[in-house]
Design a protein around this motif. Structure first.
Motif, PDB file in Angstrom:
ATOM      1  N   MET A   1       0.862  -1.344  -0.020  1.00  0.00           N
ATOM      2  CA  MET A   1      -0.174  -0.155   0.167  1.00  0.00           C
ATOM      3  C   MET A   1       0.878   1.377   0.127  1.00  0.00           C
ATOM      4  SD  MET A   1      -3.016  -1.027  -0.316  1.00  0.00           S
ATOM      5  CE  MET A   1      -3.266  -2.522  -0.969  1.00  0.00           C
ATOM      6  N   GLY A   2       2.074   1.311   0.616  1.00  0.00           N
ATOM      7  CA  GLY A   2       2.713   2.513   0.896  1.00  0.00           C
ATOM      8  C   GLY A   2       3.169   2.935  -0.463  1.00  0.00           C
TER       9      GLY A   2
ATOM     10  N   PHE B   1       0.649   4.363  -2.616  1.00  0.00           N
ATOM     11  CA  PHE B   1       0.157   5.712  -2.324  1.00  0.00           C
ATOM     12  C   PHE B   1       1.302   6.571  -2.666  1.00  0.00           C
ATOM     13  CE2 PHE B   1      -3.036   3.828   0.619  1.00  0.00           C
ATOM     14  CZ  PHE B   1      -4.156   4.820   0.491  1.00  0.00           C
TER      15      PHE B   1
ATOM     16  N   THR C   1      -7.794   6.782   2.312  1.00  0.00           N
ATOM     17  CA  THR C   1      -6.879   6.611   3.280  1.00  0.00           C
ATOM     18  C   THR C   1      -6.512   5.181   3.191  1.00  0.00           C
ATOM     19  OG1 THR C   1      -8.966   5.974   4.684  1.00  0.00           O
ATOM     20  CG2 THR C   1      -8.181   8.351   4.842  1.00  0.00           C
ATOM     21  N   ARG C   2      -5.393   4.787   3.958  1.00  0.00           N
ATOM     22  CA  ARG C   2      -4.995   3.241   3.978  1.00  0.00           C
ATOM     23  C   ARG C   2      -6.067   2.656   4.312  1.00  0.00           C
ATOM     24  NH1 ARG C   2       0.900   2.129   4.624  1.00  0.00           N
ATOM     25  NH2 ARG C   2       1.988   3.766   3.545  1.00  0.00           N
TER      26      ARG C   2
END
Lengths: 474, 311
Positions: free
Chosen positions: A202-203, A206, A230-231
């Motif tokens: 995910m990082g 994003f 948002t995560r």
């Protein structure tokens, strides 16, 4: 019509793809414009790979339409893809592999421009990569192969890359190299290129994407600008409820006696989760394979195996391709319950059904062929194989490649539960986040252990420091 | 999953078609005799074929080319030991099986210790076995004991005794492959040896036992064939080199390994005999017969492989 510069590189109108009764993709509409960097996320089997194959022309849609701005074919429109399953020819050199997708290189002496072009592309994306374009691909580490594949994807190859699809490009790269790639993707998109970026991390999504598309069961369930996600919102959109990881578990003190020790200094105690870390290709996988082979035999067998292995390189080390899911799960546990050498088929079916539910293998029937599963689900089968065997030591060679976030959380929990029951895990991972879940971590550098970290010392900074120290000194 | 999707059905259908064509020519006369002969001669091809199938299942490059020499050596030594004396049939059987066991170990030792490709190891070793057979009785033809000869040519419940032996062995092999742990290990090893090893399969033990099995099956066939035909001859195994591989392939087993097919071996063994009979009864000469037999095998292999690609 619209200006060529801003016209979408590719447009999908209600595109669908069915494999028999399986709706792999169920009506997807999407436009990719120059300058777009689209993050594509979803669970294993959500349809990501099918979507990629429709865009790059590998599959044709069952219904709906796919339009390219230039010409009718994906190749003419400058669409390139880089796959998570490595697709280079191992017996050819790096430069020769470029030629396979670069038809303009011909005539005597074509190797020279090929070498120049691939080297330029590698230098641009991965400065200081250290890859020789004359090296044969099978002499490269898995990370270097992935770098070459990415470089070929971005290389001009006669025309220019306008849309590059990256399917899990960083899963076998370590953090430093992955950052170089992300930086290059940003530059590429700023210059008017388009990227479709698929990742379970995910990082990274994003950091690099300006728009995120969430696929679930063959449909787009959310499509928004990255800033609007948002995560937690993204994970929720994917439809998997993940429990917050319980970081504050503290160090478990109730470990048993030491049951693994190698000449290299690798050791593990009963019930311990031991991580192996360091830069990719620094001998971690080889150390684990040696350990496995030394603790098992090609000649003898017992009712209870001592060690079990979870492969990361599925086609080479794990999957038995002609068999069903059922037989792939049970192969390591056949000696249990066998009577007079005959397989107990009821017990076998029970075990497979139980693991299908526990680990969430997406199939109607465990008697389906293993190759009918997506990559991540095949990986779950290999996990089930190792955990279903009664082995007291489980060796895992980067086992989470291509596994989605939700399943990872489930598997982490399962590993912790099994460890609490006295099983020992040795776990090599390219992802620092995974290694930080371990009780003890060995960092490898140049095929040797450069550091042993325990408890609160297991941090990303310490691991990185131990991975690089020697390279600065030399 | 209908019966038509089973790969073994095709060799059985082919055998039935060949059978019908011959009977069409003789307008139905001799149907019983033809079936009896096919079962007798087919049994020998089926038994060596079962052994060869196990080896081919081990994966690409695995094949035993010492089958003919093993048959000759086992038959020669067994008949020499029996010396036509009554009541020695068991002694001869034990000797034949022992020879097969030794040959299997020797073949595998060459493959394992010298790391020779199996094709070269078994072909080279077969020269040694053939020479041993020549040296041991200098080409003399010794008759089998009469009791044994009667058994090999006799019948039980209307079927040839050798066919009963072949059927029994086929059932044993089928149970081993489909139901036993050892069979699973063999099939796993044939699909991907490294993956099988990492899944805990003792792959070298599996390979060794497989090479021993094929040699024991060949030796048994040699013993039965010599008893059936009234003595061991030095060229008695020659036609079984191609035959043992052809029945495996025609029977629907995968040449790429990891997949095997017991009923298909029997169907293919009957088919191979019936094709030759058919060409004989149509009056084809030896040359034409060989050309047509070869063409038919190639045709079936092509048909089988294209069908699999489409599936």
């Amino acid at each position: 019509m619209t200006d060529h510069k801003s016209a979408p590189v590719v447009t999908l109108l209600d595109a669908a793809k069915h494999f028999g009764p399986v709706r792999a993709l169920d009506g997807v509409s999407l436009a990719v414009k120059p300058g777009d960097c689209i993050g594509l996320v979803g669970h294993n089997g959500a349809g990501k790979s099918t979507l990629v194959n429709l865009i790059n022309g590998g599959l044709s849609p069952s219904s709906g339409e796919i339009r390219f701005s230039d010409g009718t074919a994906a190749l003419e429109a400058g669409v390139r893809s880089v796959f998570q399953e490595l697709s280079l020819c191992p017996n050819l050199t790096v430069a020769e592999n470029l030629r396979i997708s670069h038809k303009a290189l011909k005539g005597p002496g074509w190797r020279r421009p090929a070498r120049v072009e691939i080297l330029q592309s590698l230098d641009r994306i991965f400065p200081a990569h250290g890859i020789d374009p004359n090296a044969e691909v099978d002499t490269l580490s898995i990370a270097e192969r992935q770098m070459v594949e990415i470089a070929i994807g971005f290389a001009p190859r006669g025309t220019a890359a306008r849309l590059v699809i990256l399917d899990e490009p960083t899963s076998s790269l370590d953090a430093g190299i992955a950052d170089q790639l992300l930086a290059h993707i940003k530059r590429f998109c700023a210059d008017g290129g388009a990227v479709v970026f698929i990742s379970h991390m995910m990082g990274e999504v994003f950091e690099v994407a300006n728009r995120i598309i969430v696929l679930k069961d063959g449909r787009i369930v959310a499509e928004r600008a990255t800033a609007d996600f948002t995560r937690q919102g993204l994970v929720d959109a994917m439809g998997h409820v993940t429990a917050e990881t319980a970081d504050a578990e503290g160090i478990r003190q109730d470990l048993g006696p030491e049951i693994v020790r190698t000449d290299q200094g690798l050791s593990a105690r009963k019930g311990e989760i031991v991580g192996l870390s360091g830069l990719a290709g620094h001998g971690q996988a080889a150390a684990l394979a040696r350990l496995y082979l030394s603790r098992s035999s090609s000649w003898r067998y017992g009712r209870t195996p001592d060690v079990a292995f979870v492969a990361g390189d599925r086609p080479r080390d794990g999957v038995l391709p002609l068999w069903s899911i059922l037989r792939n799960i049970s192969i390591s546990a056949l000696r249990q319950g066998a009577r007079r050498g005959l397989v107990d088929r009821h017990a076998e079916a029970d075990v497979a059904a139980q693991w299908k539910d526990r680990i969430g293998i997406r199939t109607d029937d465990v008697r389906n062929q293993i190759l009918s599963l997506s990559g991540g689900n095949q990986q779950k089968v290999l996990f089930a194989r190792a955990l279903a065997s009664p082995a007291s030591v489980v060796i895992m060679d980067d086992p989470m490649r291509g596994v989605d976030v939700g399943t990872k959380q489930d598997v982490y929990a399962m590993i912790r539960a099994e460890a609490a029951r006295g099983r020992t895990f040795l776990w090599y991972s390219t992802e620092t986040e995974e290694v930080c879940q371990c009780d003890r971590v060995f960092v490898f550098r140049n095929h040797e252990i450069s550091a042993e970290l325990t408890g609160a010392d297991i941090t990303e900074e310490n691991i990185l420091a131990a991975s690089f120290e020697l390279q600065e000194a030399s | 999953m209908t019966v038509l999707t089973k790969p073994w059905i095709w060799s059985c259908v082919a055998a039935a078609v060949a059978y019908a064509l011959i009977l069409g020519l003789t307008s139905g006369r001799g149907a019983g005799e033809l079936a009896y002969a096919a079962l007798s001669f087919g049994a020998f091809a089926a038994i060596v074929g079962l052994g060869q199938m196990l080896v081919i299942t081990l994966g690409p490059g695995n094949v035993d080319l010492s089958v003919p020499a093993t048959m000759t050596l086992a038959a020669t030594l067994a008949l020499k030991a029996m010396g036509t004396d009554p009541g020695t049939a068991m002694l001869g059987l034990v000797i034949a099986l022992f020879v097969g066991f030794g040959v299997g170990i020797a073949n595998y030792a060459l493959i394992y210790f010298l790391r020779l490709p199996p094709i070269i190891a078994t072909l080279a070793a077969s020269l040694v076995y053939q020479s041993l057979a020549i040296w041991s009785n200098r080409g003399l033809r010794i008759k089998p004991p009469s009791g044994l000869a009667d058994f090999a040519t006799g019948r039980f419940l209307g079927l040839p005794n050798v066919a009963w032996v072949g059927l029994f062995l086929a059932i044993v092999v089928w149970v081993v492959l489909e139901r036993s742990v050892w069979g699973r290990w063999l099939l796993a090893t044939g699909q991907n040896m490294r993956a099988a090893r990492l899944a805990g399969v003792p792959v070298e033990l599996v390979r060794a036992l497989t090479y021993i099995s094929v040699a024991v099956f060949s030796a048994l066939t040699g013993y039965l064939l010599a008893s059936f035909s009234g003595g061991a001859a030095l060229n008695m195994g020659a036609e079984y080199l191609l035959m043992s591989i052809a029945v495996v392939v025609v029977g629907g087993s995968s040449i790429a390994g990891g997949n095997s097919n017991v009923p298909g071996v029997w169907g293919a063994a009957l088919f191979m005999f019936l094709v030759v009979s058919m060409l004989n009864s149509y009056g084809a000469g030896a040359g034409v017969r060989n050309v047509l037999t070869g063409t038919i095998i190639i045709g079936i292999v092509i048909a089988a492989s294209t069908r699999r690609v489409r599936a």
